[in-house]
Design a protein around this motif. Structure first.
Motif, PDB file in Angstrom:
ATOM      1  N   GLY A  20      37.597 -81.587  -9.701  1.00  0.00           N
ATOM      2  CA  GLY A  20      37.472 -80.496  -8.734  1.00  0.00           C
ATOM      3  C   GLY A  20      37.457 -81.001  -7.301  1.00  0.00           C
ATOM      4  N   GLU A  21      36.731 -82.093  -7.070  1.00  0.00           N
ATOM      5  CA  GLU A  21      36.674 -82.687  -5.734  1.00  0.00           C
ATOM      6  C   GLU A  21      38.055 -83.194  -5.316  1.00  0.00           C
ATOM      7  N   ILE A  22      38.757 -83.837  -6.243  1.00  0.00           N
ATOM      8  CA  ILE A  22      40.086 -84.363  -5.948  1.00  0.00           C
ATOM      9  C   ILE A  22      41.044 -83.231  -5.589  1.00  0.00           C
TER      10      ILE A  22
ATOM     11  N   THR B 299      41.719 -90.255 -15.945  1.00  0.00           N
ATOM     12  CA  THR B 299      41.933 -88.890 -16.426  1.00  0.00           C
ATOM     13  C   THR B 299      41.488 -87.872 -15.379  1.00  0.00           C
ATOM     14  N   GLU B 300      40.368 -88.133 -14.701  1.00  0.00           N
ATOM     15  CA  GLU B 300      39.928 -87.247 -13.627  1.00  0.00           C
ATOM     16  C   GLU B 300      40.954 -87.220 -12.492  1.00  0.00           C
ATOM     17  N   MET B 301      41.507 -88.386 -12.178  1.00  0.00           N
ATOM     18  CA  MET B 301      42.565 -88.446 -11.157  1.00  0.00           C
ATOM     19  C   MET B 301      43.753 -87.578 -11.561  1.00  0.00           C
ATOM     20  N   ALA B 302      44.137 -87.679 -12.832  1.00  0.00           N
ATOM     21  CA  ALA B 302      45.284 -86.924 -13.324  1.00  0.00           C
ATOM     22  C   ALA B 302      45.041 -85.418 -13.244  1.00  0.00           C
ATOM     23  N   TRP B 303      43.859 -84.974 -13.694  1.00  0.00           N
ATOM     24  CA  TRP B 303      43.559 -83.547 -13.643  1.00  0.00           C
ATOM     25  C   TRP B 303      43.497 -83.054 -12.201  1.00  0.00           C
ATOM     26  N   GLY B 304      42.928 -83.860 -11.308  1.00  0.00           N
ATOM     27  CA  GLY B 304      42.872 -83.461  -9.904  1.00  0.00           C
ATOM     28  C   GLY B 304      44.249 -83.299  -9.309  1.00  0.00           C
ATOM     29  N   LEU B 305      45.142 -84.226  -9.615  1.00  0.00           N
ATOM     30  CA  LEU B 305      46.522 -84.126  -9.130  1.00  0.00           C
ATOM     31  C   LEU B 305      47.215 -82.887  -9.687  1.00  0.00           C
TER      32      LEU B 305
END
Length: 286
Positions: A233-235, A120-126
């Protein structure tokens, strides 16, 4: 301590070591499994002389046998895909409509699994990066889900607007496409060599074993990669830095320099070309 350098193993830190965090009995079993039971008469490596000269020098000094560096094998011996998953070639048509060097390609390989929070973090970062993307999500690779059911409904809709999610992709074709400007990878060796051959900077998310070593080399020695912290945010920031930032321009230039060296190594008289020729002569002489 994990950030400290390992003596005599430059540029590795303790955190980059392949077996860090593994139980001791598992480490010993793995080392025993991969250690040759009889002295080797030669080594055949899928690598290039200029990529890791110090490691190759140490191996030559230790074993005193011929070492043949014939990488990247995917260009010397082209083969069809070896994956059991069907490649979604429609992503190439989608890429044709994108601007040059604007797309981040995300694929964590054929074995790595992630949890719901990480994915999910990957998805939000993208989504928040506002950059077009192709994201390979293997069926079953997010623990507890068949495919992308972990995505909240609103986020799933937003991602369809910005990019493309596929179950598997023809990676060599994707990396060779003019629209791809960055490769978010688990730093598997084959993926790394494929990216180097195409001159594509890498966003590094290693999981285990040699992937952590490769990540360190990509970011610290070859300077064509940056390590990702899996937080939205970092992504978002890393994707922007690589695709549209000044740091990204420097990484792209470095990746293109490495690409040129790879092509020279593969060409007539290059190190990989000569090494393959010497390997054939060695086999015929035995």
């Amino acid at each position: 301590m994990l950030q400290e350098m390992v003596p005599e193993l430059h540029p590795l830190r303790y955190k980059d070591l392949p077996f860090i965090g593994f139980p001791m009995n598992q480490i010993l079993q793995t080392i025993n499994m991969i250690t040759p039971k009889t002295p080797p008469s030669a080594f055949l490596w899928n690598t290039l002389e200029f990529l890791e000269p110090s490691a190759l020098t140490r191996i030559r000094e230790q074993y005193q046998v011929p070492i043949f560096t014939v990488g990247p094998l995917h260009k010397i011996i082209p083969t069809p895909s070896t994956s059991f998953l069907d490649e979604d070639t429609n992503c190439i048509t989608w890429l044709d409509k994108q601007a040059p060097k604007s797309v981040v390609y995300v694929s964590l390989g054929s074995l790595a699994n992630t949890d719901e929070k990480t994915s999910t973090e990957m998805a939000w970062g993208l989504a928040n990066s506002n950059q077009p993307f192709i994201w390979v999500v293997r069926p079953g690779s997010v623990r507890g889900f068949e495919w992308i059911e972990f995505l909240p409904e609103g986020l799933a809709v937003e991602m369809k607007v910005r990019g493309l999610i596929v179950k598997w992709a023809p990676q060599k074709e994707v990396l060779a496409h003019f629209a791809v400007g960055g490769f978010w990878s688990h730093c598997g060796w084959n993926s790394t060599l494929e990216s180097a051959f195409e001159g594509i900077p890498m966003l590094c998310q290693p999981f285990k074993l040699d992937q952590k070593v490769t990540c360190r080399y990509l970011c610290h020695e070859w300077k064509m990669g940056v390590e990702i912290v899996v937080e939205r945010g970092e992504i978002e920031g890393v994707i922007r830095r690589v695709l549209v930032g000044k740091e990204g321009e420097e990484m792209k230039q470095r990746a293109l320099e490495i690409q040129e060296k790879v092509k020279v190594a593969l060409s007539y008289g290059g190190s990989s070309y000569n090494s393959l020729k010497e390997f054939v002569e060695y086999i015929l002489s035995q």
